[in-house]
Write a protein that holds these residues in place. Structure first.
Motif, PDB file in Angstrom:
ATOM      1  N   PRO A   1      82.715 -32.894 -22.103  1.00  0.00           N
ATOM      2  CA  PRO A   1      82.087 -31.860 -21.072  1.00  0.00           C
ATOM      3  C   PRO A   1      82.770 -30.829 -20.792  1.00  0.00           C
ATOM      4  O   PRO A   1      82.215 -29.477 -20.648  1.00  0.00           O
ATOM      5  N   SER A   2      84.161 -30.885 -20.965  1.00  0.00           N
ATOM      6  CA  SER A   2      84.818 -29.460 -20.626  1.00  0.00           C
ATOM      7  C   SER A   2      84.468 -28.395 -21.774  1.00  0.00           C
ATOM      8  O   SER A   2      84.221 -27.377 -21.517  1.00  0.00           O
ATOM      9  N   GLU A   3      84.629 -28.831 -22.845  1.00  0.00           N
ATOM     10  CA  GLU A   3      83.931 -27.782 -24.071  1.00  0.00           C
ATOM     11  C   GLU A   3      82.603 -27.458 -23.782  1.00  0.00           C
ATOM     12  O   GLU A   3      82.339 -26.291 -24.387  1.00  0.00           O
ATOM     13  N   ALA A   4      81.786 -28.519 -23.619  1.00  0.00           N
ATOM     14  CA  ALA A   4      80.365 -27.985 -23.316  1.00  0.00           C
ATOM     15  C   ALA A   4      80.218 -26.715 -22.324  1.00  0.00           C
ATOM     16  O   ALA A   4      79.429 -25.882 -22.460  1.00  0.00           O
ATOM     17  N   PHE A   5      80.937 -27.106 -21.239  1.00  0.00           N
ATOM     18  CA  PHE A   5      80.769 -26.336 -20.224  1.00  0.00           C
ATOM     19  C   PHE A   5      81.415 -24.772 -20.475  1.00  0.00           C
ATOM     20  O   PHE A   5      81.014 -23.758 -19.831  1.00  0.00           O
ATOM     21  N   SER A   6      82.603 -24.994 -21.308  1.00  0.00           N
ATOM     22  CA  SER A   6      83.282 -23.776 -21.460  1.00  0.00           C
ATOM     23  C   SER A   6      82.411 -22.792 -22.440  1.00  0.00           C
ATOM     24  O   SER A   6      82.236 -21.498 -22.403  1.00  0.00           O
ATOM     25  N   ALA A   7      81.624 -23.628 -23.511  1.00  0.00           N
ATOM     26  CA  ALA A   7      80.586 -22.936 -24.479  1.00  0.00           C
ATOM     27  C   ALA A   7      79.570 -22.349 -23.711  1.00  0.00           C
ATOM     28  O   ALA A   7      79.159 -21.206 -23.824  1.00  0.00           O
ATOM     29  N   ILE A   8      78.976 -23.126 -22.628  1.00  0.00           N
ATOM     30  CA  ILE A   8      77.779 -22.479 -21.848  1.00  0.00           C
ATOM     31  C   ILE A   8      78.205 -21.327 -21.204  1.00  0.00           C
ATOM     32  O   ILE A   8      77.743 -20.267 -21.180  1.00  0.00           O
ATOM     33  N   ALA A   9      79.576 -21.140 -20.561  1.00  0.00           N
ATOM     34  CA  ALA A   9      79.698 -20.015 -19.577  1.00  0.00           C
ATOM     35  C   ALA A   9      80.218 -18.748 -20.634  1.00  0.00           C
ATOM     36  O   ALA A   9      79.872 -17.817 -19.952  1.00  0.00           O
ATOM     37  N   ALA A  10      80.612 -19.085 -21.960  1.00  0.00           N
ATOM     38  CA  ALA A  10      80.670 -17.846 -22.911  1.00  0.00           C
ATOM     39  C   ALA A  10      79.336 -17.424 -23.433  1.00  0.00           C
ATOM     40  O   ALA A  10      79.648 -16.431 -23.906  1.00  0.00           O
ATOM     41  N   GLY A  11      78.373 -18.117 -23.315  1.00  0.00           N
ATOM     42  CA  GLY A  11      76.870 -17.481 -23.565  1.00  0.00           C
ATOM     43  C   GLY A  11      76.548 -18.376 -24.786  1.00  0.00           C
ATOM     44  O   GLY A  11      75.495 -17.834 -25.313  1.00  0.00           O
ATOM     45  N   ALA A  12      76.733 -19.630 -25.100  1.00  0.00           N
ATOM     46  CA  ALA A  12      76.327 -20.327 -26.340  1.00  0.00           C
ATOM     47  C   ALA A  12      74.831 -20.367 -26.069  1.00  0.00           C
ATOM     48  O   ALA A  12      74.203 -20.649 -25.016  1.00  0.00           O
ATOM     49  N   SER A  13      74.261 -20.381 -27.299  1.00  0.00           N
ATOM     50  CA  SER A  13      72.607 -20.610 -27.421  1.00  0.00           C
ATOM     51  C   SER A  13      72.462 -21.897 -27.238  1.00  0.00           C
ATOM     52  O   SER A  13      71.206 -22.241 -26.876  1.00  0.00           O
ATOM     53  N   ALA A  14      72.996 -22.902 -27.607  1.00  0.00           N
ATOM     54  CA  ALA A  14      72.776 -24.351 -27.858  1.00  0.00           C
ATOM     55  C   ALA A  14      74.029 -24.860 -28.150  1.00  0.00           C
ATOM     56  O   ALA A  14      75.159 -24.219 -28.338  1.00  0.00           O
ATOM     57  N   LEU A  15      74.179 -26.287 -27.993  1.00  0.00           N
ATOM     58  CA  LEU A  15      75.496 -26.943 -28.182  1.00  0.00           C
ATOM     59  C   LEU A  15      75.447 -27.926 -29.497  1.00  0.00           C
ATOM     60  O   LEU A  15      74.198 -28.607 -29.532  1.00  0.00           O
ATOM     61  N   LYS A  16      76.200 -27.961 -30.260  1.00  0.00           N
ATOM     62  CA  LYS A  16      76.336 -28.823 -31.689  1.00  0.00           C
ATOM     63  C   LYS A  16      77.352 -29.827 -31.120  1.00  0.00           C
ATOM     64  O   LYS A  16      78.604 -29.939 -31.003  1.00  0.00           O
ATOM     65  N   LEU A  17      76.594 -31.076 -30.966  1.00  0.00           N
ATOM     66  CA  LEU A  17      77.591 -32.297 -30.649  1.00  0.00           C
ATOM     67  C   LEU A  17      78.259 -32.926 -31.860  1.00  0.00           C
ATOM     68  O   LEU A  17      77.389 -33.501 -32.685  1.00  0.00           O
ATOM     69  N   PHE A  18      79.511 -32.412 -31.985  1.00  0.00           N
ATOM     70  CA  PHE A  18      80.241 -32.840 -33.457  1.00  0.00           C
ATOM     71  C   PHE A  18      81.476 -33.406 -33.157  1.00  0.00           C
ATOM     72  O   PHE A  18      82.060 -32.855 -32.387  1.00  0.00           O
ATOM     73  N   PRO A  19      81.982 -34.430 -33.942  1.00  0.00           N
ATOM     74  CA  PRO A  19      80.960 -34.941 -35.013  1.00  0.00           C
ATOM     75  C   PRO A  19      80.211 -36.097 -34.491  1.00  0.00           C
ATOM     76  O   PRO A  19      80.822 -36.962 -33.452  1.00  0.00           O
ATOM     77  N   ALA A  20      79.165 -36.290 -34.779  1.00  0.00           N
ATOM     78  CA  ALA A  20      78.184 -37.312 -33.973  1.00  0.00           C
ATOM     79  C   ALA A  20      78.454 -38.581 -34.391  1.00  0.00           C
ATOM     80  O   ALA A  20      77.932 -39.459 -33.731  1.00  0.00           O
ATOM     81  N   GLU A  21      78.967 -38.986 -35.492  1.00  0.00           N
ATOM     82  CA  GLU A  21      79.745 -40.210 -35.573  1.00  0.00           C
ATOM     83  C   GLU A  21      80.369 -40.709 -34.321  1.00  0.00           C
ATOM     84  O   GLU A  21      80.719 -41.978 -34.046  1.00  0.00           O
ATOM     85  N   HIS A  22      81.125 -39.543 -33.387  1.00  0.00           N
ATOM     86  CA  HIS A  22      82.091 -40.042 -32.347  1.00  0.00           C
ATOM     87  C   HIS A  22      80.939 -39.910 -30.981  1.00  0.00           C
ATOM     88  O   HIS A  22      81.329 -40.423 -29.927  1.00  0.00           O
ATOM     89  N   VAL A  23      80.182 -38.915 -31.069  1.00  0.00           N
ATOM     90  CA  VAL A  23      79.267 -38.848 -29.867  1.00  0.00           C
ATOM     91  C   VAL A  23      78.021 -39.481 -30.405  1.00  0.00           C
ATOM     92  O   VAL A  23      76.970 -39.065 -30.674  1.00  0.00           O
ATOM     93  N   THR A  24      78.235 -40.904 -29.991  1.00  0.00           N
ATOM     94  CA  THR A  24      77.033 -41.791 -30.128  1.00  0.00           C
ATOM     95  C   THR A  24      75.939 -41.536 -29.220  1.00  0.00           C
ATOM     96  O   THR A  24      76.076 -40.783 -28.416  1.00  0.00           O
TER      97      THR A  24
END
Length: 215
Positions: free
Chosen positions: A119-142
Motif C-alpha cells: 500500500p505504501s508503494e501504491a500511494f506513493s505512485a498515486i501521489a507522483a501522478g501514476a496513470s494506473a498501478l501494476k500489481l507486481f509480481p502477481a504471484e505474490h499479490v494474490t
C-alpha cells in the motif's frame, strides 16, 4: 494521462490487457503488432531489456499508429523515459515504484504504470501522478491481497495484476472479482524466439478467456 482519464479510456477497452513482449526483436516487431491488434490487443509493451528495444518501439508505433498504444517496460531511470519518448513511445511501465520516473513520464505526457506490491508503494505512485498501478509480481499479490488493495485504493485508479497470469478463466475471474481492472501478460503470451503463429494462438487464447470471464 492522469488516473481518472486513464480509467475512462481503459473502461472502453473490449480487451483490457497489456501485451508484454520481452525479448522481441525489430525483425518481429511490426508483424507481432499486427497480430496482436487483430486479436483485440491495443496496449503493447517492449521491455527495455529486449534486443534493440527502442527500434522495436519505433517500428511498432508506426504499425499501430492510432489503433493503440505502444511503450516500454522495465523502465528504471529518468534517462530511459526520455529515450522512450524520443522513440515515439506512449507508455512507461516499470517493475518498481520510483516517483522520479513517474513524474518524468507525466511531464512527457506518457501513460505511467509503475509496479507496486505494498500500500505504501501504491500511494506513493498515486501521489507522483501514476496513470494506473501494476500489481507486481502477481504471484505474490494474490486475489486476496488484490482485494485488500482495492478496498483502500481510489476507485478511479486502475489496478492491473502482472506476473504469472494465464489464459485461465478461473484465475482471471478470481482477480476480477477482487477488483482487478485487467492484466499484463508476459511469458504466457510471448517468449523470445517463438513463432508468430504461436503468438497468434496464445493471443486468441487470452482473448477468449477474457471474454468468457466477463460474460
Amino acid at each position: 494521462m492522469n488516473s481518472t482519464s486513464f480509467m475512462t479510456r481503459w473502461q472502453q477497452e473490449s480487451l483490457p490487457l497489456v501485451a508484454i513482449l520481452r525479448g522481441i526483436t525489430p525483425a518481429q516487431a511490426s508483424e507481432a503488432a499486427e497480430i496482436l491488434l487483430s486479436c483485440g490487443f491495443h496496449w503493447l509493451e517492449v521491455p527495455l531489456n529486449s534486443p534493440e528495444p527502442l527500434k522495436s518501439i519505433r517500428l511498432m508505433r508506426e504499425t499501430v499508429a492510432g489503433r493503440g498504444f505502444v511503450g516500454a517496460g522495465t523502465v528504471l531511470t529518468v534517462e530511459q523515459v526520455l529515450q522512450v519518448t524520443d522513440a515515439g513511445g506512449q507508455l512507461i511501465i516499470s517493475p518498481n515504484c520510483d516517483p522520479r520516473v513517474i513524474r518524468q513520464s507525466v511531464e512527457c505526457g506518457l501513460v505511467s504504470l509503475p509496479g507496486v506490491m505494498t500500500p505504501s508503494e501504491a500511494f506513493s505512485a498515486i501521489a507522483a501522478g501514476a496513470s494506473a498501478l501494476k500489481l507486481f509480481p502477481a504471484e505474490h499479490v494474490t486475489p486476496a491481497i488484490a482485494k485488500a488493495f482495492r478496498s483502500v485504493i481510489p476507485q478511479e485508479v486502475a489496478c492491473l495484476p502482472v506476473g504469472g497470469i494465464q489464459p485461465d478463466v478461473v484465475q482471471m475471474r478470481s482477480y476480477i472479482r477482487a477488483g482487478a481492472n485487467g492484466f499484463g501478460l508476459g511469458g504466457g503470451l510471448y517468449q523470445a524466439g517463438m513463432s508468430m503463429a504461436l503468438l497468434r494462438e496464445r493471443a486468441q487464447a487470452y482473448q477468449h478467456a477474457w471474454l468468457e470471464c466477463v460474460e
